[in-house]
Design a protein around this motif. Structure first.
Motif, PDB file in Angstrom:
ATOM      1  N   ILE A  30       2.549 -12.400  -7.113  1.00  0.00           N
ATOM      2  CA  ILE A  30       2.533 -11.003  -7.553  1.00  0.00           C
ATOM      3  C   ILE A  30       3.940 -10.379  -7.572  1.00  0.00           C
ATOM      4  O   ILE A  30       4.282  -9.630  -8.464  1.00  0.00           O
ATOM      5  N   GLY A  31       4.778 -10.723  -6.613  1.00  0.00           N
ATOM      6  CA  GLY A  31       6.109 -10.125  -6.569  1.00  0.00           C
ATOM      7  C   GLY A  31       7.113 -10.742  -7.536  1.00  0.00           C
ATOM      8  O   GLY A  31       8.216 -10.234  -7.697  1.00  0.00           O
ATOM      9  N   HIS A  32       6.722 -11.828  -8.188  1.00  0.00           N
ATOM     10  CA  HIS A  32       7.633 -12.520  -9.096  1.00  0.00           C
ATOM     11  C   HIS A  32       8.003 -11.618 -10.273  1.00  0.00           C
ATOM     12  O   HIS A  32       7.142 -11.009 -10.892  1.00  0.00           O
ATOM     13  N   VAL A  33       9.296 -11.516 -10.579  1.00  0.00           N
ATOM     14  CA  VAL A  33       9.711 -10.716 -11.734  1.00  0.00           C
ATOM     15  C   VAL A  33      10.004 -11.660 -12.895  1.00  0.00           C
ATOM     16  O   VAL A  33      11.000 -12.379 -12.889  1.00  0.00           O
ATOM     17  N   PRO A  34       9.134 -11.681 -13.903  1.00  0.00           N
ATOM     18  CA  PRO A  34       9.317 -12.622 -15.008  1.00  0.00           C
ATOM     19  C   PRO A  34      10.492 -12.210 -15.900  1.00  0.00           C
ATOM     20  O   PRO A  34      10.923 -11.058 -15.861  1.00  0.00           O
ATOM     21  N   GLU A  35      11.006 -13.155 -16.684  1.00  0.00           N
ATOM     22  CA  GLU A  35      12.077 -12.829 -17.616  1.00  0.00           C
ATOM     23  C   GLU A  35      11.557 -11.844 -18.667  1.00  0.00           C
ATOM     24  O   GLU A  35      10.367 -11.745 -18.892  1.00  0.00           O
ATOM     25  N   ALA A  36      12.526 -11.152 -19.315  1.00  0.00           N
ATOM     26  CA  ALA A  36      12.176 -10.081 -20.259  1.00  0.00           C
ATOM     27  C   ALA A  36      11.165 -10.536 -21.302  1.00  0.00           C
ATOM     28  O   ALA A  36      10.236  -9.810 -21.641  1.00  0.00           O
ATOM     29  N   GLY A  72      -1.868  -2.622 -10.968  1.00  0.00           N
ATOM     30  CA  GLY A  72      -1.756  -3.712 -11.935  1.00  0.00           C
ATOM     31  C   GLY A  72      -1.393  -3.263 -13.340  1.00  0.00           C
ATOM     32  O   GLY A  72      -1.691  -3.956 -14.308  1.00  0.00           O
ATOM     33  N   THR A  73      -0.728  -2.110 -13.452  1.00  0.00           N
ATOM     34  CA  THR A  73      -0.295  -1.685 -14.788  1.00  0.00           C
ATOM     35  C   THR A  73       1.192  -1.972 -15.008  1.00  0.00           C
ATOM     36  O   THR A  73       1.779  -1.503 -15.981  1.00  0.00           O
ATOM     37  N   GLY A  74       1.797  -2.696 -14.099  1.00  0.00           N
ATOM     38  CA  GLY A  74       3.181  -3.124 -14.300  1.00  0.00           C
ATOM     39  C   GLY A  74       4.238  -2.166 -13.769  1.00  0.00           C
ATOM     40  O   GLY A  74       5.417  -2.286 -14.109  1.00  0.00           O
ATOM     41  N   LYS A  75       3.846  -1.238 -12.906  1.00  0.00           N
ATOM     42  CA  LYS A  75       4.808  -0.251 -12.402  1.00  0.00           C
ATOM     43  C   LYS A  75       5.922  -0.909 -11.590  1.00  0.00           C
ATOM     44  O   LYS A  75       7.100  -0.653 -11.814  1.00  0.00           O
ATOM     45  N   SER A  76       5.529  -1.767 -10.653  1.00  0.00           N
ATOM     46  CA  SER A  76       6.542  -2.405  -9.798  1.00  0.00           C
ATOM     47  C   SER A  76       7.419  -3.334 -10.628  1.00  0.00           C
ATOM     48  O   SER A  76       8.648  -3.336 -10.496  1.00  0.00           O
ATOM     49  N   LEU A  77       6.766  -4.093 -11.479  1.00  0.00           N
ATOM     50  CA  LEU A  77       7.504  -5.045 -12.310  1.00  0.00           C
ATOM     51  C   LEU A  77       8.542  -4.348 -13.192  1.00  0.00           C
ATOM     52  O   LEU A  77       9.720  -4.725 -13.206  1.00  0.00           O
ATOM     53  N   VAL A  78       8.124  -3.318 -13.909  1.00  0.00           N
ATOM     54  CA  VAL A  78       9.045  -2.632 -14.830  1.00  0.00           C
ATOM     55  C   VAL A  78      10.191  -1.974 -14.055  1.00  0.00           C
ATOM     56  O   VAL A  78      11.352  -2.029 -14.478  1.00  0.00           O
ATOM     57  N   SER A  79       9.884  -1.409 -12.895  1.00  0.00           N
ATOM     58  CA  SER A  79      10.941  -0.775 -12.105  1.00  0.00           C
ATOM     59  C   SER A  79      11.994  -1.796 -11.673  1.00  0.00           C
ATOM     60  O   SER A  79      13.196  -1.552 -11.771  1.00  0.00           O
ATOM     61  N   ARG A  80      11.523  -2.955 -11.205  1.00  0.00           N
ATOM     62  CA  ARG A  80      12.475  -3.982 -10.774  1.00  0.00           C
ATOM     63  C   ARG A  80      13.267  -4.516 -11.963  1.00  0.00           C
ATOM     64  O   ARG A  80      14.478  -4.710 -11.887  1.00  0.00           O
ATOM     65  N   ASN A 231       1.772 -16.061 -21.390  1.00  0.00           N
ATOM     66  CA  ASN A 231       3.210 -16.141 -21.120  1.00  0.00           C
ATOM     67  C   ASN A 231       3.541 -16.800 -19.784  1.00  0.00           C
ATOM     68  O   ASN A 231       4.703 -17.050 -19.493  1.00  0.00           O
ATOM     69  N   ARG A 232       2.543 -17.056 -18.970  1.00  0.00           N
ATOM     70  CA  ARG A 232       2.793 -17.734 -17.692  1.00  0.00           C
ATOM     71  C   ARG A 232       2.070 -19.073 -17.631  1.00  0.00           C
ATOM     72  O   ARG A 232       1.916 -19.656 -16.559  1.00  0.00           O
ATOM     73  N   GLU A 233       1.592 -19.510 -18.792  1.00  0.00           N
ATOM     74  CA  GLU A 233       0.816 -20.739 -18.855  1.00  0.00           C
ATOM     75  C   GLU A 233       1.544 -21.921 -18.215  1.00  0.00           C
ATOM     76  O   GLU A 233       0.929 -22.840 -17.689  1.00  0.00           O
ATOM     77  N   ASP A 234       2.872 -21.895 -18.290  1.00  0.00           N
ATOM     78  CA  ASP A 234       3.649 -23.013 -17.748  1.00  0.00           C
ATOM     79  C   ASP A 234       3.643 -23.060 -16.222  1.00  0.00           C
ATOM     80  O   ASP A 234       4.286 -23.916 -15.629  1.00  0.00           O
ATOM     81  N   ALA A 235       2.913 -22.127 -15.588  1.00  0.00           N
ATOM     82  CA  ALA A 235       2.675 -22.272 -14.153  1.00  0.00           C
ATOM     83  C   ALA A 235       1.773 -23.492 -13.920  1.00  0.00           C
ATOM     84  O   ALA A 235       1.758 -24.073 -12.842  1.00  0.00           O
ATOM     85  N   PHE A 236       1.031 -23.847 -14.967  1.00  0.00           N
ATOM     86  CA  PHE A 236       0.116 -24.995 -14.885  1.00  0.00           C
ATOM     87  C   PHE A 236       0.731 -26.206 -15.582  1.00  0.00           C
ATOM     88  O   PHE A 236       1.558 -26.062 -16.483  1.00  0.00           O
TER      89      PHE A 236
END
Ligand SMILES: Nc1ncnc2c1ncn2[C@@H]1O[C@H](COP(=O)(O)OP(=O)(O)O)[C@@H](O)[C@H]1O
Ligand SMILES: [Mg+2]
Length: 406
Positions: A30-36, A72-80, A231-236
């Motif tokens: 959850i804390g992972h910040v994905p690339e743009a 889960g609306t992306g608030k933390s992610l967008v801020s970081r 966009n995170r499919e490559d986690a698998f």
């Protein structure tokens, strides 16, 4: 993308570096910040926030921002994401500091200020060390001011889940530090809350010093949730996900309220369930089990804390739902069932009126849905009750309480 098994120097066959299901599970943290380019549908929010922080990049002051939106609306992610980008974009002679505080963890004034000081302080640059505990609040403020002044032209401070902080004077002191002449470094605060009334409830002095703009984050629709997961499919590992897995996870999370956290949790959990099952691939039934599990977790929190009478009331509604084709029941019918349960459990039963209040409270918590139906002049108003959660899950959870077992 083919993922070769990583080479390993571990010789003990008990430990296996070559996970059958995941190739990079951290992408689903959850804390992972994905690339743009993995961030979906937030261009507008990103650019609004960037406008507020813009000053910092060119050596003047960033503005304060209040971000609102459901889980889960992306608030933390967008801020970081935006504060990192501001830091990287800053002009050559401009130093921007950034720090992220989760007020669910650091919820007192001293904890917030000491964490900020510790996170921002680079001992080799400032020659000061910030002990994690043991100093007074005012000492920690002094260390923070010193840290900021020696290192930065401006700082962007993210105070996440700010409604969980027990002292709002932090906001006032951070907002006033520069004008009060305590520091030369300008501060922009990004405060995040899922409670829309947060600022209204602040003390007047805090409110007037914390000048800010507001940004609202809307829930995602099912398409956006799908894209976030693709966009995170490559986690698998390649080919491990069967084609229904992501659409089904998106559908479950969209039912919730468009919660990306839930979507990603279900996806990760489905992978874990498949692994436990020793399956080669993740299938739809793994997603369903992951979803049941997530529902059970959320519900368990609500039910575990509920008084025994509320559990008995819910059990009555649950048993009716399980034993009938219908899923809505009049209050009177549930009450009869409830009285039986109380008798079998050797428990006093409440009056119908109190019983109605319990159902109302469960409706407020989102466990039950109540609909008024008008039976015309003679019949009056009746209440229809429906269990929102899967009755199997509900029953299982209630029966975890030994007092509920007959
Ligand atoms: N627009 C998005 N694009 C990609 N991933 C997202 C997006 N929004 C949220 N996520 C992911 O969903 C999860 C929850 O997001 P988060 O920022 O923690 O939500 P909030 O802070 O609003 O509760 C995180 O794993 C995050 O990376
Ligand atoms: Mg958050």
């Amino acid at each position: 993308m083919t993922s070769d098994p990583p080479s390993s120097t571990v010789n003990d066959p008990l430990f296996d570096s070559n996970h059958r299901i995941f190739s990079d599970k951290d992408l689903l943290k959850i804390g992972h910040v994905p690339e743009a380019d993995r961030i979906v549908g937030r261009d507008e929010e990103i650019s609004k926030l960037a406008k507020r922080l813009n000053g910092a990049v060119f050596g003047s002051s960033p503005e304060n921002v209040m971000i609102y939106g459901k889980t889960g609306t992306g608030k933390s992610l967008v801020s970081r994401h935006v504060s990192q980008r501001a830091q990287n974009a800053a002009e050559d002679n401009i130093d921007i500091g950034t720090a992220y505080i989760d007020c669910a963890e650091d919820n007192t004034e001293t904890q917030v200020i000491s964490s900020l000081a510790a996170k921002l302080n680079d001992e080799s640059a400032t020659d000061i060390s910030v002990p994690y505990t043991g100093l007074s609040t005012s000492k920690y403020y002094k260390l923070l001011w010193k840290t900021l002044d020696t290192q930065f032209d401006s700082t962007i401070l993210i105070l996440d889940e700010i409604d969980l902080m027990n002292n709002d004077s932090v906001l006032m002191k951070l907002s006033r530090a520069e004008e009060a002449g305590k520091i030369d470094c300008s501060i922009g605060v990004i405060a995040i809350s899922n409670k829309i009334q947060y600022v209204d409830n602040l003390n007047e002095r805090v409110k007037s010093s914390f000048q800010h703009k507001e940004i609202f984050f809307k829930p995602y629709d099912a398409n956006q949730l799908r894209e976030i997961m693709f966009n995170r499919e490559d986690a698998f590992r390649d080919g491990v996900l069967t084609e229904d897995v992501i659409p089904l996870s998106a559908a479950f999370a969209a039912q919730e309220h468009g919660d990306a956290r839930k979507a990603i949790d279900i996806l990760r959990h489905a992978g874990e369930v498949a692994y436990e099952d020793e399956a080669e691939r993740v299938h739809e039934n793994h997603v369903r089990r992951a979803q049941q599990h997530a529902e059970k977790d959320r519900f368990r929190e609500l039910v575990n804390g509920a008084p025994t009478q509320a559990k008995a009331a819910l059990l009555a509604l649950t048993e009716l739902s399980l034993n009938s084709k219908d899923d809505v029941f009049l209050t009177g019918r549930i009450y009869d069932q409830y009285e039986n349960i109380c008798m079998e459990l050797n428990m006093d039963s409440l009056s119908v009126r109190r019983f109605r209040d319990i159902l109302k409270e469960q409706a407020f918590l989102g466990v039950v849905e109540i609909e008024k139906i008008n039976k015309g002049s003679a019949g009056g108003i009746h209440l229809q009750n429906r269990l929102i959660e899967d009755p199997e899950v509900v029953r299982e959870t209630i029966l975890e309480d030994s007092r509920m077992q007959r």
